[in-house]
Each structure stands twice: as structure tokens, then as C-alpha cells.
Scaffold this motif. Structure first.
Motif, short mmCIF file in Angstrom:
data_model
loop_
_atom_site.label_atom_id
_atom_site.label_comp_id
_atom_site.label_asym_id
_atom_site.label_seq_id
_atom_site.Cartn_x
_atom_site.Cartn_y
_atom_site.Cartn_z
N TYR A 135 0.70 6.83 4.62
CA TYR A 135 2.11 7.24 4.65
C TYR A 135 2.97 6.06 4.24
CZ TYR A 135 0.49 10.97 7.73
OH TYR A 135 -0.18 12.03 8.27
N VAL A 136 3.92 6.27 3.35
CA VAL A 136 4.88 5.23 3.00
C VAL A 136 6.29 5.81 3.08
CG1 VAL A 136 3.30 3.90 1.54
CG2 VAL A 136 4.63 5.74 0.53
N GLN A 137 7.20 4.98 3.52
CA GLN A 137 8.59 5.40 3.59
C GLN A 137 9.50 4.27 3.15
OE1 GLN A 137 10.51 6.34 7.47
NE2 GLN A 137 11.23 8.20 6.47
N ILE A 138 10.47 4.61 2.31
CA ILE A 138 11.50 3.65 1.91
C ILE A 138 12.60 3.67 2.97
CG2 ILE A 138 13.33 3.19 0.22
CD1 ILE A 138 10.63 2.38 -0.79
N LEU A 139 12.83 2.52 3.58
CA LEU A 139 13.88 2.40 4.59
C LEU A 139 15.20 1.97 3.96
CD1 LEU A 139 11.82 0.58 7.37
CD2 LEU A 139 12.18 3.03 7.06
N GLN A 140 15.12 1.23 2.86
CA GLN A 140 16.32 0.84 2.12
C GLN A 140 15.94 0.73 0.65
OE1 GLN A 140 18.89 -2.14 3.88
NE2 GLN A 140 19.32 -3.03 1.87
N ALA A 141 16.70 1.39 -0.20
CA ALA A 141 16.37 1.47 -1.62
C ALA A 141 17.30 0.58 -2.44
CB ALA A 141 16.47 2.91 -2.11
N ASP A 142 16.70 -0.34 -3.19
CA ASP A 142 17.49 -1.18 -4.09
C ASP A 142 16.68 -1.57 -5.32
OD1 ASP A 142 19.82 -2.58 -4.88
OD2 ASP A 142 18.94 -4.46 -4.20
N GLY A 143 15.94 -0.57 -5.84
CA GLY A 143 15.14 -0.81 -7.03
C GLY A 143 13.70 -1.13 -6.70
N GLY A 144 12.78 -0.67 -7.57
CA GLY A 144 11.37 -0.94 -7.36
C GLY A 144 10.79 -0.25 -6.15
N ASN A 145 11.27 0.97 -5.86
CA ASN A 145 10.84 1.66 -4.63
C ASN A 145 9.33 1.92 -4.62
OD1 ASN A 145 13.55 1.71 -4.04
ND2 ASN A 145 13.81 3.89 -4.42
N TYR A 146 8.82 2.48 -5.73
CA TYR A 146 7.39 2.77 -5.78
C TYR A 146 6.57 1.49 -5.65
CZ TYR A 146 2.80 3.87 -7.65
OH TYR A 146 1.44 3.97 -7.81
N CYS A 147 7.00 0.43 -6.31
CA CYS A 147 6.27 -0.83 -6.26
C CYS A 147 6.22 -1.38 -4.84
CB CYS A 147 6.92 -1.84 -7.20
SG CYS A 147 6.96 -1.30 -8.92
N ALA A 148 7.33 -1.33 -4.13
CA ALA A 148 7.35 -1.82 -2.75
C ALA A 148 6.41 -1.00 -1.89
CB ALA A 148 8.78 -1.76 -2.21
N CYS A 149 6.34 0.31 -2.14
CA CYS A 149 5.44 1.17 -1.37
C CYS A 149 3.98 0.82 -1.63
CB CYS A 149 5.70 2.64 -1.70
SG CYS A 149 7.21 3.29 -0.95
N VAL A 150 3.63 0.56 -2.88
CA VAL A 150 2.26 0.17 -3.22
C VAL A 150 1.89 -1.12 -2.51
CG1 VAL A 150 0.75 -0.65 -5.07
CG2 VAL A 150 2.16 1.38 -5.42
N ASN A 151 2.78 -2.10 -2.55
CA ASN A 151 2.49 -3.40 -1.95
C ASN A 151 2.38 -3.29 -0.43
OD1 ASN A 151 2.58 -4.58 -4.53
ND2 ASN A 151 4.78 -4.88 -4.40
N ALA A 152 3.26 -2.47 0.18
CA ALA A 152 3.17 -2.25 1.63
C ALA A 152 1.88 -1.52 1.98
CB ALA A 152 4.38 -1.47 2.12
#
Length: 256
Positions: A135-152
Motif C-alpha cells: 500500500y502506498v499513499q501520497i500525504l503531500q504532493a509536490d511532483g514526482g509522486n509515483y517516484c516517491a511511492c516507489v522509493n518508499a
């Protein structure tokens, strides 16, 4: 913002970075004791949370937030683990306050990309007839959302102790005229230029996902791809430090 405005005459971006420079990355693992693995990451002002359950028997009761992820024994694969992914954005993640249902089209597409990415990285054949939920969730979006989810998610899978071929590191890249820019922020994405998203296994150089938002000449594509690749390798060094810090922390707790 027009493309030429993405870089100043001195070669700086609007947020003060050089073209190839990453946003500041902060991350930690083991943020949820109830999950098998979890992680939180900040890339600039983009904040993402990842939680992993498994490997477990398909259909077994788990504390999952959505029925979509429960699966059934009939879906079990005889030779490898079934990887399920769910992507969502918190309603407060952007300035635009609107309800984002779990089943919207964009979330479904990104969940599929995550599934494809981690099927390429996780050693699923070690866990036949089992299921891994990410499960991944964006808590704050400021670009590169998918990339941050992959890294998390990479950190969360490692926190769960699930073997992987390599880290999966993801980063975006774009172009300001002919200058490649790494790790795009939200204003840079909104400028409307071509955007490349790369998920890379750094040790082997294997590409887990490559996505391009517009057509590019081969030379410009190679420049953007190289910028994204270098950024992924820089992220690998950051994520590796986080994993080593977590290992020392767990070792110290076991020693006590």
C-alpha cells in the motif's frame, strides 16, 4: 511557466537547484509496528507512506484497508507470490480539496505500474502460493509522486524482510530547452514539457519501468534518460544509508 523560465541565466532552477541536483531526501523505516514492513519518505515537499503485508496465504485475514486487496485462494499462483499494490492520495495532499476514491482511473494506473515494478524486483518464486500486499499513499504532493511511492515501497519491502534482486529507485526527468532536469518539482511538471519517469535497479542497470509523457528526438531522450539514471543512482546511496541505519537500530534492540 514556460520551459525557458525553468532555468535562470545562471543555470539555477526556481527552487535553487542545479539541473542534475535532487531535492532533499529524508526517509525512515519501521513507522508502523502492526505491519510486516513500512516506510516514510520525503523528497522535497512530496511525502509518501508505504506499508507492506506478507508474504501470507491468499485470502487469509489481514488488517487491510480495502477489500480490493484481500484476494482469494483461487488467485494463488503455484510457482510464485502474487503481488498486489494499491495507490492513493490523501484528500489533504494538495491544495485542491476533493475526494479521491480508491478506485479512480489514475490511482488504478499507478497501482498497476507499482505492481509491474515490484514484480520485476521481488524474488517472488521464493514464496509460491502466497501473496504480498503493498500500500502506498501520497500525504503531500509536490511532483514526482509515483517516484516517491516507489522509493518508499522499496524501503517498506526491505523492512518486511522480503528478498529483492536489488533496490528499486525511481526518479523523474524533464528538459528545459536542451538541458535535462532531474527530480522534477510540481511547478516544473506543470510547465507542460516532456517528462520521463524511470524506475531502475541500480546494481544491474535493469529498467523496471520507463514512462514518457511525450515524443522526444533520440538525442534528447538519451539526455533525459541519463539524467534520470544518474538521479536514481544518487537516490540508491541515500536509501542504502537509511537501510543500514535501520539495520543498526534493529541489531541494537535485539542486543538489549
Amino acid at each position: 511557466m514556460a520551459a525557458p523560465e525553468l532555468l535562470s541565466d545562471e543555470g539555477y532552477r526556481a527552487d535553487g537547484r542545479r539541473p542534475a541536483e535532487l531535492r532533499k531526501v529524508r526517509a525512515r523505516m519501521g513507522v508502523f509496528a502492526q505491519a510486516d514492513g513500512s516506510a516514510y519518505i520525503e523528497q522535497g515537499n512530496t511525502k509518501a507512506l508505504a506499508v507492506v503485508y506478507g508474504p501470507h496465504e491468499p485470502g487469509s485475514p489481514r488488517p487491510l484497508p480495502s477489500r480490493q486487496m484481500r484476494g482469494s485462494r483461487s488467485k494463488a499462483l503455484p510457482d510464485r507470490a502474487l503481488v498486489n499494490c494499491q495507490y492513493s492520495m490523501a484528500t489533504f495532499s494538495t491544495g485542491e480539496r476533493r475526494r479521491r476514491p480508491h478506485g479512480d482511473r489514475q490511482a488504478g494506473e499507478l497501482a498497476l505500474h507499482l505492481k509491474q515494478t515490484f514484480e520485476a524486483a521481488i524474488l517472488t518464486r521464493l514464496y509460491p502460493r502466497s501473496q504480498i500486499d503493498i500500500y502506498v499513499q501520497i500525504l503531500q504532493a509536490d511532483g514526482g509522486n509515483y517516484c516517491a511511492c516507489v522509493n518508499a515501497a522499496t524501503l517498506a519491502v526491505m523492512d518486511a524482510g522480503i528478498p529483492m534482486r536489488d533496490y528499486v529507485c525511481a526518479c523523474s526527468a524533464g528538459l528545459a530547452e536542451d538541458t535535462p532536469l532531474a527530480d522534477l518539482s510540481s511547478p516544473e511538471e506543470a510547465a507542460g514539457g516532456p517528462r520521463l519517469v524511470l524506475a531502475l535497479l541500480p546494481a544491474s542497470g535493469q529498467i523496471a519501468l520507463l514512462q514518457l509523457s511525450a515524443r522526444l528526438h533520440q538525442e534528447r531522450l538519451e539526455a533525459a534518460l541519463e539524467a534520470a539514471g544518474q538521479a536514481c543512482r544518487a537516490l540508491h546511496a541515500v536509501l542504502d544509508r537509511v537501510v543500514r541505519d535501520r539495520l543498526r537500530e534493529v541489531t541494537a534492540l535485539l542486543g538489549d
